[in-house]
Enzyme design. Structure first.
Site, PDB file in Angstrom:
ATOM      1  CD1 TRP A 170      25.856  40.939  72.362  1.00  0.00           C
ATOM      2  CD2 TRP A 170      27.967  41.561  71.993  1.00  0.00           C
ATOM      3  NE1 TRP A 170      26.264  40.374  71.179  1.00  0.00           N
ATOM      4  CE2 TRP A 170      27.560  40.736  70.923  1.00  0.00           C
ATOM      5  CE3 TRP A 170      29.268  42.081  71.977  1.00  0.00           C
ATOM      6  CZ2 TRP A 170      28.395  40.411  69.857  1.00  0.00           C
ATOM      7  CZ3 TRP A 170      30.103  41.761  70.913  1.00  0.00           C
ATOM      8  CH2 TRP A 170      29.664  40.940  69.868  1.00  0.00           C
ATOM      9  CG  ASN A 171      28.432  46.056  69.412  1.00  0.00           C
ATOM     10  OD1 ASN A 171      27.441  46.539  69.976  1.00  0.00           O
ATOM     11  ND2 ASN A 171      28.651  46.212  68.127  1.00  0.00           N
ATOM     12  CE  LYS A 174      16.585  42.486  76.023  1.00  0.00           C
ATOM     13  NZ  LYS A 174      17.869  41.784  76.114  1.00  0.00           N
ATOM     14  N   PRO A 175      18.756  45.991  77.984  1.00  0.00           N
ATOM     15  CG  PRO A 175      20.053  45.901  79.934  1.00  0.00           C
ATOM     16  CD  PRO A 175      18.632  46.073  79.444  1.00  0.00           C
ATOM     17  CB  ALA A 176      23.071  42.831  75.111  1.00  0.00           C
ATOM     18  N   GLY A 224      21.080  45.829  66.719  1.00  0.00           N
ATOM     19  CA  GLY A 224      21.409  44.417  66.877  1.00  0.00           C
ATOM     20  C   GLY A 224      21.390  43.719  65.537  1.00  0.00           C
ATOM     21  CB  SER A 225      21.155  40.157  64.724  1.00  0.00           C
ATOM     22  OG  SER A 225      19.919  39.847  65.319  1.00  0.00           O
ATOM     23  CD  GLU A 249      23.805  51.003  64.012  1.00  0.00           C
ATOM     24  OE1 GLU A 249      24.232  49.836  63.807  1.00  0.00           O
ATOM     25  OE2 GLU A 249      24.413  51.857  64.657  1.00  0.00           O
ATOM     26  CG  LEU A 250      18.693  46.235  61.504  1.00  0.00           C
ATOM     27  CD1 LEU A 250      17.654  45.652  60.571  1.00  0.00           C
ATOM     28  CD2 LEU A 250      18.412  45.823  62.941  1.00  0.00           C
ATOM     29  CB  CYS A 307      27.129  47.559  63.194  1.00  0.00           C
ATOM     30  SG  CYS A 307      26.381  47.139  64.727  1.00  0.00           S
TER      31      CYS A 307
HETATM   32  P1  ADP Z   1      23.525  39.486  68.741  1.00  0.00           P
HETATM   33  O1  ADP Z   1      23.333  38.303  67.839  1.00  0.00           O
HETATM   34  O2  ADP Z   1      24.669  40.307  68.403  1.00  0.00           O
HETATM   35  O3  ADP Z   1      23.450  39.138  70.204  1.00  0.00           O
HETATM   36  P2  ADP Z   1      20.810  40.255  68.731  1.00  0.00           P
HETATM   37  O4  ADP Z   1      20.052  40.981  67.692  1.00  0.00           O
HETATM   38  O5  ADP Z   1      20.495  38.829  68.888  1.00  0.00           O
HETATM   39  O6  ADP Z   1      22.339  40.463  68.425  1.00  0.00           O
HETATM   40  O7  ADP Z   1      20.633  40.969  70.141  1.00  0.00           O
HETATM   41  C1  ADP Z   1      20.560  42.375  70.301  1.00  0.00           C
HETATM   42  C2  ADP Z   1      19.561  42.681  71.398  1.00  0.00           C
HETATM   43  O8  ADP Z   1      18.281  42.157  71.019  1.00  0.00           O
HETATM   44  C3  ADP Z   1      19.883  42.060  72.752  1.00  0.00           C
HETATM   45  O9  ADP Z   1      19.481  42.957  73.768  1.00  0.00           O
HETATM   46  C4  ADP Z   1      19.001  40.803  72.757  1.00  0.00           C
HETATM   47  O10 ADP Z   1      18.666  40.353  74.052  1.00  0.00           O
HETATM   48  C5  ADP Z   1      17.775  41.354  72.073  1.00  0.00           C
HETATM   49  N1  ADP Z   1      16.904  40.317  71.472  1.00  0.00           N
HETATM   50  C6  ADP Z   1      17.221  39.085  71.051  1.00  0.00           C
HETATM   51  N2  ADP Z   1      16.132  38.474  70.526  1.00  0.00           N
HETATM   52  C7  ADP Z   1      15.106  39.351  70.628  1.00  0.00           C
HETATM   53  C8  ADP Z   1      13.726  39.339  70.253  1.00  0.00           C
HETATM   54  N3  ADP Z   1      13.182  38.295  69.651  1.00  0.00           N
HETATM   55  N4  ADP Z   1      12.983  40.440  70.521  1.00  0.00           N
HETATM   56  C9  ADP Z   1      13.545  41.516  71.104  1.00  0.00           C
HETATM   57  N5  ADP Z   1      14.829  41.599  71.473  1.00  0.00           N
HETATM   58  C10 ADP Z   1      15.602  40.531  71.237  1.00  0.00           C
END
Ligand code: ADP
Length: 498
Positions: free
Chosen positions: A167-168, A191-193, A247-248, A269-270, A303
């Site tokens: 989302w950032n 698949k957007p946030a 993402g995370s 990219e974590l 990030c």
């Molecule tokens: P944040 O903690 O910053 O929201 P995330 O890694 O949780 O970062 O989210 C980044 C993206 O990954 C978002 O689009 C979120 O919906 C998606 N996401 C979250 N959990 C999963 C999962 N188990 N598998 C695939 N995508 C996921």
């Protein structure tokens, strides 16, 4: 012959253009979730609901994968020139609707208007760059050791790409991945946030106008609850050739494990834990300016934002004093105000995380020189720009990515000490340092365990450069020609008996 005319974007006046959309985009059609469920999208600055998006699940994602797979059968054989034109038209439309896109980013991500505008310019630049670069995906003819044989190497698109974005940077993270994938000849399921699906849908409206054939680019929106199901399907499906995720670290590791069952291509990219080192030879004013820009961009929710500041003892007092003055001058508030620099954090979970990291540091002896608390006068999710000193390595702010407007300062005396502290982390995305000593610049740039290194420079992101991490910060690179390579594979063709 391919007629350029076919790809002229539909003429729509920017002022009347309405890019808000509440349907997902699959196979060239605007669709609801099969379950008919929706989820709300709120403005983090005000808490207002600004729209809804389909709350899709694995069944909808399967539809998108099937469509992308069908489209790949022909898209992979389009000429590079033709793909370049589609991308160029998409870019032109993004430029034309810059302000409308910025408005959506401002509303769903809570970014101040200037930041939202910058993001659109930055995000657009990936589509422009990849529209040019698609014509330079070249193979090779390698001299053969045998006289009657030729060795050809061709680059081919990997297939359907699953793109999962955060989302950032709701615009740029999509264009950085989709631009490269489409340039390579892949089709995409995006698949957007859950916090920021509307920017993705606006981009699809423009992709549709740009004339991309149906199924080439698809967006599946979902709430947080359905994200794992969709993610799992993207990992498990034999129709998806690769996944690119930003993402995370936690979710990235899940995807890495899950993709192993099909030995799937993966770009991750974590999270980072970027050091920001200021050596005694540094131009302190420039370092302070860089610290403010790099740290407070998007309220620290990036990030590559510096997470730990290491300042040489000789200039420590002067750096801290100047930094406090600059922090005091930062303007927080409503996103519509052109002068505002600090917006809200994205959601309650993020607000609580930042608050708890600061509380943890304070409980272990950190000093709050400025900030250190929420700013409810602006809204529930605003957090004051904060400066903490007396940081120790047992504090969570040392090991965790804060992802908020918090500066944590350490003091150091020797270059060895600074590099050792900077590298004392499992993460390795970005790193920054300020120095006027040329030998030191080369030494430290070499030694920092990061994939992106800023030397006397706070602005690192650009479409032309490869970004990505080392250690647990990820795999692969995005941006630059290398970003396209992530979506291609090499095919060696041996021609014999010539
Ligand atoms: P944040 O903690 O910053 O929201 P995330 O890694 O949780 O970062 O989210 C980044 C993206 O990954 C978002 O689009 C979120 O919906 C998606 N996401 C979250 N959990 C999963 C999962 N188990 N598998 C695939 N995508 C996921």
């Amino acid at each position: 012959m391919f007629a350029v005319k076919t790809f002229r974007p539909v003429q729509v006046q920017p002022r009347t253009m309405h890019l808000f959309n509440n349907k997902a985009y699959i196979n060239g059609e605007w669709v609801s979730a099969k379950s008919n469920k929706v989820f709300e999208v709120t403005n983090p600055a005000t808490g207002e609901v600004i729209g809804t998006a389909p709350d899709m699940d694995a069944a909808d994602a399967q539809h998108a994968i099937d469509s992308a797979s069908k489209a790949f059968a022909t898209w992979q054989y389009t000429t590079a020139k033709r793909r370049s034109l589609y991308l160029r038209h998409w870019f032109d439309l993004m430029v034309k609707h810059h302000e409308s896109l910025a408005k959506i980013v401002r509303l769903e991500a809570g970014k101040p208007v200037m930041e939202a505008r910058h993001e659109i310019t930055y995000g657009n630049s990936f589509v422009e760059f990849f529209s040019e670069e698609t014509r330079r995906i070249q193979g090779a003819i390698i001299p053969s050791p045998v006289a009657n044989k030729k060795i050809l190497v061709e680059k081919q698109p990997i297939g359907v790409a699953g793109l999962i974005t955060p989302w950032n940077f709701p615009h740029a993270m999509i264009t950085r991945k989709a631009g490269a994938a489409l340039a390579a000849g892949c089709t995409c399921v995006i698949k957007p946030a859950e916090d920021t699906p509307l920017t993705a849908l606006a981009l699809m409206l423009l992709a549709q106008q740009a004339g991309f054939p149906k199924g080439v680019v698809n967006v599946v929106t979902s709430s947080r609850g359905n994200a794992p199901g969709i993610g799992n399907l993207l990992c498990d499906s034999h129709l998806v050739a690769g996944i690119s995720f930003t993402g995370s670290t936690q979710v990235g590791k899940l995807l890495y494990k899950r993709c192993s069952s099909r030995v799937k291509r993966l770009a991750l990219e974590l999270g980072g834990n970027a050091p920001f080192i200021v050596y005694k030879s540094a131009d302190v004013d420039s370092a302070v300016k860089g610290a403010i820009a790099a740290k407070f961009r998007n309220s620290g929710q990036a990030c590559i934002a510096p997470n730990r500041f290491f300042i040489h003892s000789d200039i420590y007092d002067s750096f801290v004093e100047k930094l406090i003055n600059e922090i005091k001058a930062l303007k927080m508030g409503s996103g519509e105000d052109l002068e505002v620099q600090i917006g809200p954090l994205i959601n309650q979970a993020q607000f609580e995380k930042v608050s708890s990291l600061v509380q943890d540091a304070v409980s272990k002896g950190a000093k709050v020189l400025i900030g250190g608390k929420g700013a409810p006068q602006h809204g529930r999710l605003f957090y004051e720009p904060t400066l903490l000193t007396d940081i120790k390595d047992d504090m969570m702010v040392y090991t965790e990515e804060v992802f908020g407007p918090v500066v944590n300062i350490f003091r150091f005396d020797s270059e060895e000490e600074s590099v050792a502290m900077a590298n004392n982390t499992e993460r390795g995305l970005a790193g920054y340092f300020y120095s006027q000593d040329v030998s030191q610049i080369f030494r430290v740039a070499r030694k920092l365990e990061v994939g992106i290194c800023g030397v006397n420079q706070d602005m690192l992101s650009t479409a032309e450069a490869p970004v990505g991490g080392v250690k647990e910060s990820g795999l692969g690179r995005e941006g630059s020609h290398q970003g396209i390579e992530e979506f291609t594979y090499l095919k060696y063709i041996a021609l014999g008996n010539l």
